[in-house]
Scaffold this active site. Structure first.
Site, PDB file in Angstrom:
ATOM      1  N   HIS A 331     -50.560  12.817   6.116  1.00 43.21           N
ATOM      2  CA  HIS A 331     -50.431  12.356   4.938  1.00 43.21           C
ATOM      3  C   HIS A 331     -49.532  12.911   3.836  1.00 43.21           C
ATOM      4  CE1 HIS A 331     -53.072  10.905   1.434  1.00 43.21           C
ATOM      5  NE2 HIS A 331     -52.351  11.840   0.754  1.00 43.21           N
ATOM      6  N   GLU A 332     -49.496  14.412   4.114  1.00 42.07           N
ATOM      7  CA  GLU A 332     -48.401  14.904   3.312  1.00 42.07           C
ATOM      8  C   GLU A 332     -47.120  14.563   3.664  1.00 42.07           C
ATOM      9  OE1 GLU A 332     -49.673  16.129   0.366  1.00 42.07           O
ATOM     10  OE2 GLU A 332     -51.615  15.920   1.103  1.00 42.07           O
ATOM     11  N   HIS A 335     -46.065  11.488   2.139  1.00 46.53           N
ATOM     12  CA  HIS A 335     -45.705  11.474   0.875  1.00 46.53           C
ATOM     13  C   HIS A 335     -44.175  11.846   0.785  1.00 46.53           C
ATOM     14  CE1 HIS A 335     -49.178  10.736  -1.330  1.00 46.53           C
ATOM     15  NE2 HIS A 335     -49.912  11.867  -1.430  1.00 46.53           N
ATOM     16  N   HIS A 341     -50.778   6.653  -2.271  1.00 57.55           N
ATOM     17  CA  HIS A 341     -52.105   6.423  -2.056  1.00 57.55           C
ATOM     18  C   HIS A 341     -52.604   5.120  -2.337  1.00 57.55           C
ATOM     19  CE1 HIS A 341     -52.751  10.938  -3.680  1.00 57.55           C
ATOM     20  NE2 HIS A 341     -52.467  10.703  -2.014  1.00 57.55           N
TER      21      HIS A 341
END
Length: 417
Positions: A331-332, A335, A341
């Site tokens: 997830h990071e 980014h 999101h």
């Protein structure tokens, strides 16, 4: 096809039993009694087990006796004890690691969720990824959507934990809303009308764990990191992203955490500030495009340095207990490639209006999406309108196409080192 034989004679019965035994999987572990939260307070409880039992996200846990030798290429079937049932895991593939260790991937249940699989051949709600290192096994298991973690303890035992995803830490600190936006070169090879993953790209990651995180986890932290990388790669395959994430280097640091994600991430990222400066030498030596620091901070799951990144800002942080199974590690990094999101949670259209995660009612969500209103499992998929799960598109072309974001930024981030 059903057998025409009913095994009516003693000899045939013996043959059938022998055939059944041959077809049965090798038990991965033997289970012990379920553990209560009150056990965490006992003086004899091993510290890392105490932390497991006292964690808000632990639904239940039990100490297990592991057979690490079962995590091997030759073992096509494994037996897992879950929810009082014997579940068969069918091998999908095995990756070899240095030193003779391995990563075992498989599907769970009868026919292993055939209907639910996409091009990857893996059902995200009924699957397992297991990392063997010597006599230890570290793994993520999903059965009927429920998340389980298998992890070694510092005293040599293992524990099987069922996770309550609704009680996981919040995704990010409030500073997330203030993160800078970086316009990354966009090669534009994927448009809304295409499903192509473009040319493959390899992104190398340096992972640094604080000694506080290593102590708090109590297991084999390097195996946990290898599991996080393996999960990220499975997610890329599931969603036709065309990225291979490589663990360029794993190391630890004696840096004393401050308890503040923003401060610790800044000190990890900045050069020549007197904090963890040696990691930048490691990054150059091992040609790591991205750096991730693993923290022992249960306030949140993680924080990236921005939405999008440059070579100087491609750094992120993650709480060790969110890194795997909950997919905060991937997830990071998402980014850092400009992924956002779900649109309901994060309506910003910068840098890409289509660059959001996706939630399907209260049924499931993709890697970048926040929890559904009533809770739902996070699938190891990036939003992608060209891929369906059980007949449901996993995104839409206008607001939820993280795959397109990752494909169009991967060449840039893969060239940071």
């Amino acid at each position: 096809m059903k057998s025409k034989s009913m095994c009516t004679t003693v000899g045939l019965i013996a043959m059938c039993l022998a055939g059944s035994a041959a077809a049965a999987g090798k038990p991965l572990y033997q289970t012990g009694p379920a553990l209560s939260r009150s056990a965490a307070a006992t003086a004899t409880a091993e510290p890392s087990l105490q932390r497991v039992l006292s964690s808000p996200s632990t639904a239940n846990a039990q100490v297990v006796q592991i057979d690490a030798g079962a995590v091997a290429p030759a073992e096509k079937l494994l037996e897992l004890q879950l929810d009082g049932q014997t579940i068969t895991a069918t091998q999908a593939k095995v990756d070899a690691l240095e030193g003779g260790d391995s990563i075992w991937y498989g599907n769970l249940g009868p026919r292993a969720g055939t209907r639910a699989r996409t091009l990857s051949g893996v059902d995200p709600l009924n699957s397992a990824i297991l990392v063997r290192s010597g006599d230890t096994v570290t793994g993520t298991i999903r059965y009927a959507g429920k998340l389980y973690r298998l992890r070694p303890l510092a005293d040599g035992r293992h524990v099987l934990v069922q996770v309550d995803e609704q009680r996981m830490p919040q995704e990010h600190p409030a500073e997330y809303s203030l993160l800078p936006k970086f316009d990354m070169p966009n090669d534009g090879r994927v448009t809304a009308a295409q499903a192509s993953s473009g040319s493959p790209a390899t992104i190398r990651v340096l992972v640094v764990a604080t000694n506080q995180a290593v102590t708090a986890y109590g297991g084999n932290m390097q195996s946990l990191v290898q599991l996080a990388v393996a999960e990220a790669n499975q997610g890329y395959v599931n969603s036709n992203v065309g990225i291979t994430l490589q663990l360029a280097r794993y190391e630890t640091t004696s840096y004393a955490e401050t308890g503040n994600f923003t401060t610790d991430l800044q000190r990890f990222r900045v050069t020549n500030d007197g904090y963890m400066d040696s990691i930048h030498t490691s990054r150059n030596t091992y040609t790591a495009d991205v750096g991730v620091i693993v923290l022992n901070n249960s306030s949140y799951c993680g924080l990236a340095s921005g939405i999008g990144s440059t070579a100087a800002t491609a750094f992120a942080s993650v709480y060790w207990d969110c890194a795997t199974g909950y997919y905060s590690f991937a997830h990071e990094i998402g980014h850092l490639q400009s992924a956002r999101h779900d649109a309901a949670t994060d309506p910003s259209t910068s840098p890409f209006a289509y660059g959001h995660g996706y939630r399907y009612g209260n049924s499931w969500r993709t890697i970048m999406a926040y929890a559904c209103p009533s809770g739902c499992p996070r699938l190891n998929y990036w939003s992608n309108p060209n891929i369906s799960y059980n007949g449901v598109p996993m995104g839409n072309a206008s607001t939820a196409d993280n795959q397109r974001v990752l494909v169009n930024t991967k060449a840039n981030i893969a060239a940071f080192r």
